[in-house]
Scaffold this active site. Sequence first.
Site, mmCIF file in Angstrom:
data_model
loop_
_atom_site.group_PDB
_atom_site.id
_atom_site.type_symbol
_atom_site.label_atom_id
_atom_site.label_comp_id
_atom_site.label_asym_id
_atom_site.label_seq_id
_atom_site.Cartn_x
_atom_site.Cartn_y
_atom_site.Cartn_z
ATOM 1 N N SER A 31 44.354 56.174 46.915
ATOM 2 C CA SER A 31 42.985 56.102 46.398
ATOM 3 C C SER A 31 42.154 55.158 47.266
ATOM 4 C CB SER A 31 43.038 55.583 44.951
ATOM 5 O OG SER A 31 41.770 55.194 44.490
ATOM 6 N N HIS A 59 45.685 51.700 45.693
ATOM 7 C CA HIS A 59 44.243 51.764 45.926
ATOM 8 C C HIS A 59 43.887 50.908 47.129
ATOM 9 C CE1 HIS A 59 40.016 52.342 45.126
ATOM 10 N NE2 HIS A 59 39.830 51.035 45.169
ATOM 11 N N SER A 60 43.125 51.491 48.070
ATOM 12 C CA SER A 60 42.641 50.795 49.260
ATOM 13 C C SER A 60 43.823 50.244 50.057
ATOM 14 C CB SER A 60 41.646 49.701 48.849
ATOM 15 O OG SER A 60 40.890 49.262 49.956
ATOM 16 N N MET A 61 43.941 48.934 50.240
ATOM 17 C CA MET A 61 45.104 48.392 50.935
ATOM 18 C C MET A 61 46.396 48.876 50.295
ATOM 19 S SD MET A 61 46.376 44.440 51.535
ATOM 20 C CE MET A 61 47.220 44.303 49.949
#
Length: 260
Positions: free
Chosen positions: A126, A98-100
């Site tokens: 994500s 997720h993200s990073m």
Amino acid sequence: MLALSHPAEHVEKWLRRFHATPDCAARLVCLPHAGGSASFFHPVSRALAPTVEVLAVQYPGRQDRRREPPVDNIPDLAEQVLGALRHLDDRPLALFGHSMGAVLGYELALRMRDAGLPPPAHLFVSGRRAPSRYRDERVHEVSDAQIVSELRALNGTDAVMLADPEVLDMILPAIRADYRAVETYRHDPARRLDCPVTVFTGDSDPRVSVDEARAWGEHTTGPTDLHVLPGGHFFLVDRGDRVIATVRRSLTGDHHPADL
């Protein structure tokens, strides 16, 4: 290549297993967002057990690793995580970031192939635009107060924690390092994955447009699938059931009663 500790010690340092799943059909390695920790994925582990075993990565500089210096670049972080995964080859292994964590998952998948390991059975990304879609973001260079404002705007960090000066003193160095890692990362245009990629994004995420999320398809020769869900950057918190259902179907082909 970074020097690695004994394999068992390295696995224990980097991976958290919340639920025992000795008969799992597959493993899902979960990679947290900037400032995030392994515990973020505890609900995912509970929901997917016992058919899928969740191994959540614990980055240095937080929770039980808070006394370790954080890693401030994606290549070194990916190399360290790779050291923890290279011996987990008795089940199909997928990645979820997720993200990073999505950027880290992408880089990790490339390094798995380079190391001669089986490629990920699936890469789930994500809340992050494709590696080739850059924005001029420099959160890692701003003041502590501005980083806190950024975290408040994204609504993914406990407001009580952000209001506690002692807690902030503990968590901000790791958060700044994470932002530096993801904001300074640059992909290699000559390299592409060959595994399936499933992309999840929120329809009102201020950090990712739908077009930027769709561009993940340019980074693999395998099939890609895009899911646009209601919500902002942390849509995953409110829409986790839909994400989990998709992950379960992708890895096992099964429908769980809770998914219906």
